[in-house]
Design an enzyme around this catalytic site. Structure first.
Site, PDB file in Angstrom:
ATOM      1  N   HIS A  37       0.808  -1.202   0.000  1.00  0.00           N
ATOM      2  CA  HIS A  37       0.000   0.000   0.000  1.00  0.00           C
ATOM      3  C   HIS A  37       0.850   1.264   0.000  1.00  0.00           C
ATOM      4  O   HIS A  37       0.460   2.288  -0.482  1.00  0.00           O
ATOM      5  CB  HIS A  37      -0.954   0.000   1.185  1.00  0.00           C
ATOM      6  CG  HIS A  37      -0.270   0.245   2.481  1.00  0.00           C
ATOM      7  ND1 HIS A  37       0.098  -0.761   3.322  1.00  0.00           N
ATOM      8  CD2 HIS A  37       0.153   1.387   3.046  1.00  0.00           C
ATOM      9  CE1 HIS A  37       0.716  -0.246   4.356  1.00  0.00           C
ATOM     10  NE2 HIS A  37       0.764   1.044   4.231  1.00  0.00           N
ATOM     11  N   ASP A  91      -2.728 -23.866  -4.106  1.00  0.00           N
ATOM     12  CA  ASP A  91      -2.007 -25.150  -4.045  1.00  0.00           C
ATOM     13  C   ASP A  91      -1.948 -25.702  -2.623  1.00  0.00           C
ATOM     14  O   ASP A  91      -1.683 -26.875  -2.410  1.00  0.00           O
ATOM     15  CB  ASP A  91      -0.584 -24.970  -4.595  1.00  0.00           C
ATOM     16  CG  ASP A  91       0.211 -23.952  -3.799  1.00  0.00           C
ATOM     17  OD1 ASP A  91       1.117 -24.343  -3.072  1.00  0.00           O
ATOM     18  OD2 ASP A  91      -0.118 -22.732  -3.869  1.00  0.00           O
TER      19      ASP A  91
END
Ligand SMILES: Nc1nc2c(ncn2[C@@H]2O[C@H](COP(=O)(O)OP(=O)(O)OP(=O)(O)O)[C@@H](O)[C@H]2O)c(=O)[nH]1
Length: 588
Positions: free
Chosen positions: A78, A131
């Site tokens: 950010h 995954d």
């Protein structure tokens, strides 16, 4: 033909949710994609040209695209996003909000969302680490839909459940979202793309959607003047061996040439200088060469470049620069920078908190959030917290506003002592979201506390029934059993009869033989009343009211009615009727 510039993409997300891994993955991509059109390294950014995107997405490619590719800002987070500004907003045109699908929303995810909202930046949610979903069989680099179809039913279910949770989280924050393949209208819905930054699954869809979004929403703002005035944002100022001071920048508009005169935002106003050299990184395979850079004569947006220029000591990271041809240009640039600053840094409300942040971008995000929460702001500015800030905060009438909110800034020497002296509270944090959270929590708690204090010091309404069978003593003081019909009864309150005449003062109260200071609705107690004699002023079987003083009655009627029970409310109305029989304006 329309020439569109390359959209600039930023990656935001909570710590460890995979921003860097995703950028790395995109940078490395697979070999064929790299050969297809050269994923090029910029200074501070990576460009994936359309040909390479097409190669990565070849199994699913179905869009007509005229943008030249995508430029990813290499610094994730950010801070990079809010620091880097361009005309009226954030530098990035698009964003990827990355969320670990196994962890869901975290403080910095919230913060990123807030920032994206402030800057109205279109974004895609990358639900990362698929995954790691138990049972997931990884298929390197495969489109998500294809890999998903190859998973067991239970595994698919697990993934879907997590996606639903994300949809719920986003919904709570005002965003309608769905898995990307279920979305028709991308203007109204935020797309969630399940990916693995590690195995590359889902990255084809992620890239393709980004391209689609850019093409759809940004056409207008991207249709720039590749030939026009060069404009860019400074990433950082750096000393380079043999070159002296340079600054890294993202050029977002126009074409910059060696020899151009430029104006840049500096610590002490606008700096005017000229471009002595433009450097780009050498391709990876040439890395062994003496220099890491190659010199170019000109460069066209969007691009990440290193600029060699004299007199740039005071250049401020995050500020804009622009090619200037005349003195009027310089004036106009100065004017615009000033205006933009003034529009954001505000000194408005007479009463309100003081906000200090590290950059204009974070200031804008914080102001926006405070406004939305309805919290007044007295002053908002970029810079460390000074004694002057303490003085300004302390001048507030309301204690709840004697507050300084600091995001990513330091307290200058002496500030803490000064704040303690003046009773000013300082909140600082490095996550906007937690900063606001801590502040609002304190504020709410403080408000509750006040409410309680107010209630405790106010004489509240009460209605009691004297019990004729329990007269223990007739006078000095009269001691009699009573039942609290409504509201409460405290020691030392005055009582009145339904006709408005005084009925003494409650001197003490006992419940089951114990002294008490307050009795509540339903309690049966014995009380000692001073100033009356049973058999004279009182019969011993009447209903009495607490004689709420006029000033207190006002507060009760205006502010505390909601805190009263149904019974207490009607008892209070009866009491007011008694008082207002002769004086209709009593307590008004
Ligand atoms: N299994 C798995 N691990 C991942 C995946 N993406 C990232 N990781 C791991 O998660 C950890 C954090 O990833 P980073 O890419 O460093 O996260 P980040 O968001 O850049 O973190 P900060 O830079 O600290 O904010 C690393 O150990 C990565 O290897 C993924 O798709 N699957």
């Amino acid at each position: 033909m329309k020439v569109l510039r390359t959209p600039i993409v930023a990656v935001l997300g909570h710590v460890d949710h995979g921003k860097t891994t995703l950028l790395d993955r995109i940078r490395r991509s697979n070999v064929t994609a790299r050969e297809a059109g050269g994923i090029t390294q910029h200074i501070g950014a990576t460009e994936i040209p359309l040909s390479a995107i097409k190669e990565i997405c070849k199994d699913i490619w179905n869009v007509n695209v005229v943008i030249p590719g995508l430029l990813f800002i290499d610094t994730p987070g950010h801070k990079a996003f809010t620091n880097l500004r361009r005309r009226g907003g954030a530098l990035a045109d698009l964003a990827i909000l990355i969320v670990d699908i196994n962890e869901g929303f975290k403080p910095q995810t919230e913060e990123a969302l807030m920032i994206l909202k402030t800057f109205k930046t279109p974004f895609i949610v990358a639900a990362n680490k698929i995954d790691k979903i138990p049972g997931w069989q990884s298929n390197e680099g495969m489109p998500f839909m294809k890999s998903y179809a190859m998973q067991d039913e239970v595994v698919r279910q697990r993934l879907d459940n997590r996606i639903y949770e994300l949809i719920g989280e986003l919904y709570q924050r005002g965003f309608s979202a769905d898995r990307f393949d279920r979305i028709r209208d991308f203007t109204r819905n935020v797309a969630i793309v399940p990916i693995s930054a590690l195995t590359g699954e889902g990255i084809p869809e992620l890239l393709m959607l980004l391209v689609g979004l850019a093409q759809r929403y940004l056409e207008k703002s991207l249709r720039l003047h590749v030939e026009g005035k060069a404009r860019g944002t400074v990433l950082e100022v750096k000393e380079e061996k043999g070159l002296g001071l340079t600054f890294d920048a993202i050029l977002y508009d126009g074409t910059l040439r060696v020899g151009d005169r430029i104006a840049i935002g500096g610590v002490e106003g606008v700096i005017v200088t000229h471009v002595r050299g433009i450097l780009r990184p050498r391709p990876a395979k040439e890395m062994r060469l003496e220099s890491r850079f190659k010199s170019v004569e000109s460069v066209t947006a969007a691009a990440g470049i290193k600029v060699v220029a004299p007199d740039i000591e005071g250049v401020l990271a995050g500020s804009e620069f622009e090619v200037v041809e005349s003195d009027e240009d310089i004036k106009a640039f100065e004017q615009r920078i000033k205006q933009e600053y003034q529009e954001i840094a505000i000194e408005t409300d007479e009463e309100g908190v003081v906000i200090k942040t590290d950059t204009l971008g974070s200031l804008e995000a914080l102001i926006n959030e405070f406004r939305e929460l309805g919290i007044p702001i007295k002053k908002a500015d970029v810079g460390d917290i000074t004694k002057k800030d303490v003085v300004e905060a302390s001048a507030n009438r309301d204690e709840l506003n004697r507050v300084i909110i600091g995001f990513n800034v330091k307290l200058l020497p002496g500030v803490e002592e000064e704040a303690a002296k003046y009773g000013v509270r300082i909140f600082t944090d490095q996550i906007i979201y937690s900063l606001i959270d801590n502040f609002t929590q304190w504020r709410d708690e403080e408000k509750r506390l006040r409410e309680r204090q107010k209630i405790e010091s106010i004489i509240m309404p009460g209605k009691i029934q004297l019990l004729k069978n329990y007269i223990f003593r007739r006078s000095k003081p009269a001691v009699v059993g009573v039942k609290v019909l409504a509201g409460e009864l405290r020691k030392d309150v005055k009582l009145i009869k339904p006709d408005g005449t005084p009925a003494g003062v409650v001197r003490s109260m006992q419940k089951s033989g114990e002294n008490i200071s307050v009795a509540r609705e339903g309690d049966e107690i014995a009380i000692a009343i001073d100033g009356v004699t049973i058999g004279r002023q009182l019969e011993g079987d009447e209903v009495l009211y607490v004689d709420v003083p006029e000033r207190h009655a006002k507060v009760v009627e205006r502010e505390l009615m909601e805190t009263l029970s149904e019974n207490a409310r009607s008892a209070f109305r009866e009491f007011l009727d008694i008082k207002r029989k002769d004086n209709p304006f009593w307590g008004k």
